[in-house]
Design a protein around this motif. Structure first.
Motif, PDB file in Angstrom:
ATOM      1  N   GLY A  53     -11.158   7.874   7.890  1.00 59.77           N
ATOM      2  CA  GLY A  53     -10.509   8.722   9.321  1.00 59.77           C
ATOM      3  C   GLY A  53      -9.229   7.724   9.781  1.00 59.77           C
ATOM      4  N   ASP A  54      -8.595   7.097   9.008  1.00 54.85           N
ATOM      5  CA  ASP A  54      -7.290   6.202   9.219  1.00 54.85           C
ATOM      6  C   ASP A  54      -6.147   7.061   9.273  1.00 54.85           C
ATOM      7  OD1 ASP A  54      -9.093   3.994  10.056  1.00 54.85           O
ATOM      8  OD2 ASP A  54      -8.912   3.220   7.903  1.00 54.85           O
ATOM      9  N   ILE A  55      -6.104   8.125   8.304  1.00 54.93           N
ATOM     10  CA  ILE A  55      -5.068   9.059   8.054  1.00 54.93           C
ATOM     11  C   ILE A  55      -5.991  10.408   8.133  1.00 54.93           C
ATOM     12  CG2 ILE A  55      -3.506   7.453   6.984  1.00 54.93           C
ATOM     13  CD1 ILE A  55      -4.228   8.694   4.413  1.00 54.93           C
ATOM     14  N   ASP A  56      -4.882  11.328   8.375  1.00 55.96           N
ATOM     15  CA  ASP A  56      -5.403  12.904   8.447  1.00 55.96           C
ATOM     16  C   ASP A  56      -5.064  13.584   7.392  1.00 55.96           C
ATOM     17  OD1 ASP A  56      -6.008  12.731  11.296  1.00 55.96           O
ATOM     18  OD2 ASP A  56      -3.873  12.314  11.572  1.00 55.96           O
ATOM     19  N   VAL A  57      -3.764  13.420   6.469  1.00 52.00           N
ATOM     20  CA  VAL A  57      -3.321  14.117   5.274  1.00 52.00           C
ATOM     21  C   VAL A  57      -2.941  12.919   4.170  1.00 52.00           C
ATOM     22  CG1 VAL A  57      -1.675  15.812   4.470  1.00 52.00           C
ATOM     23  CG2 VAL A  57      -2.428  15.972   6.825  1.00 52.00           C
ATOM     24  N   ALA A  58      -3.436  13.007   3.139  1.00 50.99           N
ATOM     25  CA  ALA A  58      -2.931  12.400   1.933  1.00 50.99           C
ATOM     26  C   ALA A  58      -2.493  13.365   0.757  1.00 50.99           C
ATOM     27  CB  ALA A  58      -4.283  11.653   1.354  1.00 50.99           C
ATOM     28  N   SER A  96      -6.247   3.677  -1.981  1.00 52.14           N
ATOM     29  CA  SER A  96      -6.200   3.063  -0.727  1.00 52.14           C
ATOM     30  C   SER A  96      -6.177   4.715   0.175  1.00 52.14           C
ATOM     31  CB  SER A  96      -4.733   2.446  -0.471  1.00 52.14           C
ATOM     32  OG  SER A  96      -4.728   1.281  -1.105  1.00 52.14           O
ATOM     33  N   LEU A  97      -5.335   5.517  -0.550  1.00 56.95           N
ATOM     34  CA  LEU A  97      -5.406   6.873   0.189  1.00 56.95           C
ATOM     35  C   LEU A  97      -6.774   7.445   0.572  1.00 56.95           C
ATOM     36  CD1 LEU A  97      -2.211   8.278  -1.633  1.00 56.95           C
ATOM     37  CD2 LEU A  97      -2.571   7.970   0.821  1.00 56.95           C
ATOM     38  N   ARG A  98      -7.506   7.154  -0.709  1.00 58.85           N
ATOM     39  CA  ARG A  98      -8.842   7.849  -0.553  1.00 58.85           C
ATOM     40  C   ARG A  98      -9.691   7.047   0.488  1.00 58.85           C
ATOM     41  NH1 ARG A  98     -13.264   7.420  -5.650  1.00 58.85           N
ATOM     42  NH2 ARG A  98     -15.201   7.762  -4.475  1.00 58.85           N
ATOM     43  N   LEU A  99      -9.476   5.810   0.724  1.00 64.80           N
ATOM     44  CA  LEU A  99     -10.437   5.048   1.319  1.00 64.80           C
ATOM     45  C   LEU A  99      -9.919   5.348   2.921  1.00 64.80           C
ATOM     46  CD1 LEU A  99     -12.576   2.682   2.235  1.00 64.80           C
ATOM     47  CD2 LEU A  99     -10.294   1.249   1.998  1.00 64.80           C
ATOM     48  N   MET A 100      -8.725   5.404   3.145  1.00 60.52           N
ATOM     49  CA  MET A 100      -8.147   5.559   4.660  1.00 60.52           C
ATOM     50  C   MET A 100      -8.515   6.934   5.119  1.00 60.52           C
ATOM     51  SD  MET A 100      -4.683   3.478   4.600  1.00 60.52           S
ATOM     52  CE  MET A 100      -4.606   3.617   6.451  1.00 60.52           C
ATOM     53  N   ILE A 101      -8.386   7.789   4.117  1.00 60.92           N
ATOM     54  CA  ILE A 101      -8.883   9.203   4.549  1.00 60.92           C
ATOM     55  C   ILE A 101     -10.297   9.470   5.012  1.00 60.92           C
ATOM     56  CG2 ILE A 101      -8.960  10.525   2.459  1.00 60.92           C
ATOM     57  CD1 ILE A 101      -7.034  12.590   3.847  1.00 60.92           C
ATOM     58  N   VAL A 109      -1.886   2.970  15.980  1.00 55.94           N
ATOM     59  CA  VAL A 109      -2.410   3.459  14.518  1.00 55.94           C
ATOM     60  C   VAL A 109      -3.015   2.201  13.925  1.00 55.94           C
ATOM     61  CG1 VAL A 109      -1.547   4.289  12.446  1.00 55.94           C
ATOM     62  CG2 VAL A 109      -0.634   5.094  14.365  1.00 55.94           C
ATOM     63  N   SER A 110      -2.384   0.917  13.977  1.00 59.54           N
ATOM     64  CA  SER A 110      -2.854  -0.086  13.463  1.00 59.54           C
ATOM     65  C   SER A 110      -4.332  -0.479  13.691  1.00 59.54           C
ATOM     66  CB  SER A 110      -1.946  -1.554  13.699  1.00 59.54           C
ATOM     67  OG  SER A 110      -0.615  -1.088  13.208  1.00 59.54           O
ATOM     68  N   LEU A 111      -4.505  -0.405  15.050  1.00 58.26           N
ATOM     69  CA  LEU A 111      -5.833  -0.657  15.696  1.00 58.26           C
ATOM     70  C   LEU A 111      -6.967   0.476  15.041  1.00 58.26           C
ATOM     71  CD1 LEU A 111      -5.029  -1.494  19.296  1.00 58.26           C
ATOM     72  CD2 LEU A 111      -5.745  -2.927  17.685  1.00 58.26           C
ATOM     73  N   CYS A 112      -6.509   1.634  15.028  1.00 62.78           N
ATOM     74  CA  CYS A 112      -7.416   2.709  14.287  1.00 62.78           C
ATOM     75  C   CYS A 112      -7.769   2.317  13.068  1.00 62.78           C
ATOM     76  CB  CYS A 112      -6.594   3.948  14.105  1.00 62.78           C
ATOM     77  SG  CYS A 112      -6.496   4.836  15.591  1.00 62.78           S
ATOM     78  N   MET A 113      -7.093   1.549  12.253  1.00 57.05           N
ATOM     79  CA  MET A 113      -7.601   1.143  10.728  1.00 57.05           C
ATOM     80  C   MET A 113      -8.450  -0.076  11.074  1.00 57.05           C
ATOM     81  SD  MET A 113      -3.923   1.663   8.799  1.00 57.05           S
ATOM     82  CE  MET A 113      -2.860   0.899   9.773  1.00 57.05           C
ATOM     83  N   THR A 114      -8.794  -0.821  11.915  1.00 59.78           N
ATOM     84  CA  THR A 114      -9.814  -1.789  11.961  1.00 59.78           C
ATOM     85  C   THR A 114     -11.126  -1.359  11.938  1.00 59.78           C
ATOM     86  OG1 THR A 114      -9.803  -2.041  14.277  1.00 59.78           O
ATOM     87  CG2 THR A 114      -8.012  -3.377  13.097  1.00 59.78           C
ATOM     88  N   SER A 115     -11.272   0.030  12.182  1.00 57.13           N
ATOM     89  CA  SER A 115     -12.786   0.269  12.620  1.00 57.13           C
ATOM     90  C   SER A 115     -13.097   1.240  11.327  1.00 57.13           C
ATOM     91  CB  SER A 115     -12.799   1.235  13.746  1.00 57.13           C
ATOM     92  OG  SER A 115     -13.991   1.923  13.902  1.00 57.13           O
ATOM     93  N   VAL A 116     -14.331   1.023  10.801  1.00 59.69           N
ATOM     94  CA  VAL A 116     -14.652   1.937   9.959  1.00 59.69           C
ATOM     95  C   VAL A 116     -15.029   3.382  10.191  1.00 59.69           C
ATOM     96  CG1 VAL A 116     -16.872   2.386   8.295  1.00 59.69           C
ATOM     97  CG2 VAL A 116     -15.887   0.096   8.838  1.00 59.69           C
ATOM     98  N   GLN A 117     -15.280   3.633  11.519  1.00 62.99           N
ATOM     99  CA  GLN A 117     -15.546   4.935  12.114  1.00 62.99           C
ATOM    100  C   GLN A 117     -14.196   5.179  12.919  1.00 62.99           C
ATOM    101  OE1 GLN A 117     -18.324   6.467  11.703  1.00 62.99           O
ATOM    102  NE2 GLN A 117     -18.910   4.780  10.618  1.00 62.99           N
ATOM    103  N   ALA A 118     -12.938   4.838  12.251  1.00 63.05           N
ATOM    104  CA  ALA A 118     -11.669   5.139  12.824  1.00 63.05           C
ATOM    105  C   ALA A 118     -11.582   6.689  13.075  1.00 63.05           C
ATOM    106  CB  ALA A 118     -10.595   4.593  12.216  1.00 63.05           C
ATOM    107  N   LYS A 119     -10.561   7.114  14.054  1.00 63.80           N
ATOM    108  CA  LYS A 119     -10.114   8.380  14.452  1.00 63.80           C
ATOM    109  C   LYS A 119      -8.651   8.457  14.766  1.00 63.80           C
ATOM    110  CE  LYS A 119     -11.859  12.455  16.831  1.00 63.80           C
ATOM    111  NZ  LYS A 119     -10.356  12.719  17.453  1.00 63.80           N
TER     112      LYS A 119
END
Length: 537
Positions: A258-263, A250-255, A18-28
Motif C-alpha cells: 500500500g505504499d503506492i496506488d498505481v504501478a 520493488s513495484l510489486r512489494l510497494m503496491i 510519503v516517505s513515512l508511509c513506506m516505513t509501515s508494512v500496513q502503509a496506506k
C-alpha cells in the motif's frame, strides 16, 4: 534516497508523508493523493512539441487540455474538450471549432482561439518529432499560420493543405500530445533567443488542465496538485505524485504494502502474482501499436519475396503469444490495429518449417544462411528475439541476437543498416486504418536520400507502388464503404506481397492498482486522465 531530500520546501511535507508511509508494512497512502510508481527513463522533456512516448502523454493530458478527446470506451467517438462543438465543411477541406468561453489557464490568463492556433503553429515551427503527424497532412512551418488561425476569440479554423480524411485530423487532435493547448502569453514570457519557450517548457508547464505542475526531478519524482479553478470543476484528488521506479519486484512489494496506488511497467511474473492478490486490480489497456519482426529489403536475401515468406513461416506465433506476450500483447497478424471495421481477420500464419525450407531452397539457400537480429534488451523484445532465433535455426538460418538501447536498435533501423529487427511500432493512437498503414506500410519515396525515417516502411526499404496508390486513394475517399473496402484490399496485397514488417502481437499495457482507487480508466491512446479518479476511504 528519500524524496524529501530532492524536493523544495513547499512540497517537503508531502514528501515526508510519503516517505513515512513506506516505513509501515500496513502503509496506506493519503486518501486525497495518488502515488504512481513508473519508469521515467524515457521522460526527457515535458514540452508538448518535443515530448515523445506514452509516459509524457499521460502526464501532459493532466496538466493541459485539448480541443477534443477520444472516448476511452470507444476511441472512434470524439468528445468535446476546449472545443464545445466543431463542424467539417461539405468538401472536407476545413474544420471550424467553437472554443468554450470562460476557460482560464492556471496563470489566470483567459484561454482563446488564438492560444489554440499558436500552440498548433508552434509544433510546426519547432519542427521536432511531434511535427511528423502534421507534416503528413501537408502542414509546414511556412503555411501553418495561414492554414490554422483564429478568426475571433472563440473560433478556430483549420484549413487542410492537402486532401485527407478530416476524421484523421480530429483523431490526432484528440490523441497526440502535440495537440495540447498552451498559454501563449505565459510561454512567451519565458522565451529565450526566439526558442518559443522550448527551454522553459522542458521542465515547466503552462496549461489549463486539472492539475498544476509543482516539480519534476528527472528520473526521481514528479508532483502535481489540483487546480481549483479548473473549468470542469476541481479534480477529485488533491495531489498526484509520480515516482521513478524501474524494478518490478520493488513495484510489486510497494503496491502490495500500500505504499503506492498505481504501478506500471511490472514484469509478467509479478503481474501474474498480483492477479491473486485480493487487494489489487489488474487493468490491461490495449494500445494500437504492434510488436513485429522486420527485415531490410536492402539486403539482397530479404529482397527475395520467397525468403521473406520463409521468415514469416519460421515465426512461432502461437508459442510467442502464449509464453512471452501475456500482459504485453494480444495475438495479431495484421498491420492495421484490431477492433476497427476495416481490420481483416488474422491470416492464420503458423510455424511451418517444411514450407520455409522449401522456399529457402527455391531462393538458393538450401542450407540457410547467417544473419543478425537487433533487439532491445528489455522484455518482451528480447524474449521474442530468442524465440525467433530458435525457430529460424529449424530452417537452417543461424541468427545472432544483438541487443542494445533504443538508439542502437531503432537508430540502425532509421539508418537502414540492419538485417532483422524485433521491434514495436505503428501509428496506433488514432483509431483509423491510415494511421497504422502510414507508419508501417506506406513508403512514398524509397531513395536513401529521402530520409523518411518516420515511415517504418521506408526504414525496411520495402516499397509497393500498388499499395502506396491504394493507401493514398483510400485516405481521401469520402464514401465510407468504398474506403473500408480499399483498406481491406491493402491488407490483402500486403499479405500476398509479403511486406517486410510482420506483425506478431498487438501491444497491451498492464497497470496494477490498489482496490481503493476508483475511476481510473487507462486510455488506449495513452491519454489517461486523472480528473475523475478518487480513492475509497
Amino acid at each position: 534516497m528519500k524524496i524529501a531530500y530532492l524536493l523544495s520546501a513547499p512540497v517537503l511535507a508531502v514528501s515526508l508523508a510519503v516517505s513515512l508511509c513506506m516505513t509501515s508494512v500496513q502503509a496506506k497512502t493519503p486518501d486525497d493523493q495518488l502515488i504512481v510508481g513508473m519508469s521515467m527513463n524515457n521522460l526527457l522533456s515535458l514540452d508538448p512539441a518535443a515530448a515523445t512516448g506514452n509516459d509524457v502523454t499521460e502526464i501532459n493530458v493532466n496538466l493541459y487540455d485539448t480541443l477534443v478527446e477520444l472516448d476511452p470506451a470507444n476511441t472512434s467517438k470524439l468528445l468535446p474538450g476546449l472545443a464545445e462543438r466543431w463542424t467539417v465543411s461539405p468538401d472536407g477541406k476545413s474544420i471550424t471549432f467553437n472554443i468554450r468561453k470562460g476557460v482560464k489557464f492556471q496563470s489566470g490568463n483567459v484561454l482563446t482561439a488564438e492560444d489554440a492556433a499558436w500552440s498548433l503553429q508552434r509544433v510546426l515551427k519547432i519542427n521536432l518529432a511531434l511535427a511528423s503527424s502534421w507534416k503528413a497532412y501537408g502542414f509546414t512551418a511556412q503555411n501553418v499560420e495561414k492554414q490554422i488561425r483564429a478568426t475571433d476569440p472563440n473560433t478556430l479554423v483549420i484549413d487542410l493543405p492537402e486532401p485527407t480524411d478530416p476524421k484523421l485530423v480530429l483523431y490526432t487532435l484528440g490523441s497526440s500530445v502535440s495537440a495540447i493547448i498552451l498559454d501563449k502569453k505565459k510561454v512567451l514570457e519565458n522565451e529565450k533567443n526566439g526558442d518559443l519557450g522550448a527551454a522553459w517548457l522542458t521542465t515547466n508547464a503552462a496549461g489549463s488542465g486539472p492539475f498544476i505542475l509543482n516539480e519534476w526531478r528527472a528520473k526521481d519524482v514528479l508532483l502535481m496538485t489540483r487546480f481549483d479553478g479548473y473549468w470542469r470543476g476541481p479534480a477529485k484528488l488533491r495531489r498526484v505524485i509520480m515516482r521513478h521506479m524501474t524494478e518490478s519486484q520493488s513495484l510489486r512489494l510497494m503496491i502490495d504494502r500500500g505504499d503506492i496506488d498505481v504501478a506500471t511497467g511490472m514484469s509478467v511474473p509479478d503481474i501474474e502474482a498480483m492477479k491473486t492478490n485480493p487487494n489489487v486490480a489488474v487493468q490491461a489497456v490495449k494500445r494500437g501499436n504492434v510488436y513485429y519482426v522486420a527485415m531490410s529489403v536492402k539486403d539482397p536475401r530479404f529482397a527475395d519475396k520467397r525468403v521473406r515468406q520463409a521468415i514469416r513461416d519460421l515465426i512461432d506465433y502461437d508459442g510467442i503469444n502464449k509464453t512471452v506476450m501475456p500482459n504485453y500483447g494480444l495475438y495479431h497478424q495484421r498491420p492495421v490495429q484490431m477492433g476497427l471495421p476495416a481490420t481483416l481477420p488474422d491470416p492464420g500464419y503458423k510455424l511451418n518449417v517444411p514450407a520455409a525450407k522449401k522456399l529457402l531452397t527455391e531462393a538458393g539457400f538450401p542450407n540457410g544462411f547467417k544473419t543478425t537480429i537487433r533487439v532491445l534488451s528489455d522484455a518482451p523484445f528480447i524474449n521474442i528475439a530468442t524465440n525467433l532465433q530458435a525457430t529460424l535455426s529449424l530452417g537452417g538460418i543461424e541468427a545472432s541476437v544483438v541487443s542494445g538501447t533504443g538508439n542502437q536498435v531503432y537508430g540502425a533501423m532509421r539508418d537502414r543498416n540492419f538485417e532483422i529487427i524485433v521491434g514495436r511500432g505503428g501509428g496506433g493512437a488514432e483509431p483509423h486504418p491510415h494511421s497504422s498503414l502510414r507508419s508501417l506500410v506506406y513508403n512514398p519515396d524509397n531513395a536513401d536520400a529521402a530520409k523518411l525515417t518516420n515511415f517504418q516502411g521506408w526504414r525496411t526499404s520495402f516499397i509497393s507502388p500498388e499499395i502506396n496508390a491504394l493507401i493514398e486513394k483510400a485516405e481521401v475517399e469520402t464514401d465510407e464503404k468504398k474506403q473500408l473496402a480499399m483498406y481491406q484490399e491493402v491488407q490483402k496485397l500486403y499479405d500476398t506481397q509479403v511486406g517486410a514488417i510482420i506483425p506478431v502481437s498487438q501491444m497491451v499495457d498492464t497497470v496494477v492498482l490498489t482496490k481503493n482507487v476508483k475511476g481510473y480508466v487507462g486510455h488506449p491512446s495513452a491519454t489517461t486522465r486523472l480528473r475523475e479518479v478518487s480513492k475509497a476511504k
